[in-house]
Scaffold this motif. Sequence first.
Motif, mmCIF file in Angstrom:
data_model
loop_
_atom_site.group_PDB
_atom_site.id
_atom_site.type_symbol
_atom_site.label_atom_id
_atom_site.label_comp_id
_atom_site.label_asym_id
_atom_site.label_seq_id
_atom_site.Cartn_x
_atom_site.Cartn_y
_atom_site.Cartn_z
ATOM 1 N N ASP A 9 20.960 -42.125 14.835
ATOM 2 C CA ASP A 9 19.886 -42.299 15.812
ATOM 3 C C ASP A 9 19.305 -40.958 16.259
ATOM 4 O O ASP A 9 18.231 -40.923 16.860
ATOM 5 N N HIS A 153 26.014 -48.229 17.573
ATOM 6 C CA HIS A 153 25.366 -47.133 18.293
ATOM 7 C C HIS A 153 26.293 -46.492 19.327
ATOM 8 O O HIS A 153 25.866 -45.588 20.054
ATOM 9 N N TYR A 187 19.065 -49.830 6.402
ATOM 10 C CA TYR A 187 18.677 -49.159 7.649
ATOM 11 C C TYR A 187 18.805 -47.643 7.557
ATOM 12 O O TYR A 187 18.329 -46.936 8.450
ATOM 13 N N HIS A 190 21.150 -44.905 10.823
ATOM 14 C CA HIS A 190 21.071 -45.888 11.902
ATOM 15 C C HIS A 190 22.441 -45.981 12.556
ATOM 16 O O HIS A 190 23.398 -46.471 11.945
ATOM 17 N N THR A 232 9.909 -47.659 5.694
ATOM 18 C CA THR A 232 10.594 -46.377 5.865
ATOM 19 C C THR A 232 10.008 -45.300 4.973
ATOM 20 O O THR A 232 9.851 -44.153 5.393
#
Length: 280
Positions: A9, A153, A187, A190, A232
Amino acid sequence: MTERELNGDETLGLYDRLRYVGGNLRRNLRPRRTPLEVSRWPAPDRLRGDAAPGASSPLRSLSEAFVREELPRQRPPGEVAVLDIGCGSGRLAALLGEAGYRGRYTGVDAADRFAADAFAGPAFRMTFAHGDAHDVRLDGPFDLVCSVSALEHIAEDQRLLDRLDGMLSPGGLQVHIVPAPAALLLYLWHGYRQYGVAALADRFAARGARVFALGGGASWLLHFLWITLPETVLRARLRRAFPRAYTTLLRLAFRLDGRLPSCPLGYAVVSPRRDADPGS
């Protein structure tokens, strides 16, 4: 000195991006040492028919369907106190209301994007705690402690899970939906991690958890070709440009996933309080 775990992130340079992918590939391929039973959760008929949500990713569609249709089988609907980790806008409250739950909802997030007016409805009295879920003060106990695409996360997810155990009421459940190893290539950078079966066993086997695999190879291919590559790499939003085509392919992918089940997009984990009898 222990090297800091990379977080996708954050803004990462090319070297750290390569380290992130390589490190997660190694971690995801680690063999499991603790038994953990995993069941495939097929997309319900409504997602394979006209009700398939056209703009949602395959995993989001399956995650929301799991909350609406499978969670009531794990914990009967009714009056509950809910804690939502990484709550974002608070949309989970609306999904739980649709599933027949009502009562008290508390959302926790390090970012303040909470929109109680949009999702409260008549089912829940909603409150928001802004801060780190490891430390923020919370008024438990809770019957359902949930997270949807949030654990990846959180740096110290094991420490958080241990804290959440102590907040469950007797008979309460932790319910977490997390990305599977195959999501790494969907992803890319991520969160901190994806969750292979070995990682899930480390965290949940001793808790008597039930684990459900969401999606399969057809959903993975659809996400890669319609979301990962165009959005992306090419910065093109095919889902918005061709919504009918995407919805048709999404329904088809959910039908075909049963033939390609070895590549789930994510896992839903239903874990009772640690001191509860897993067989009860």
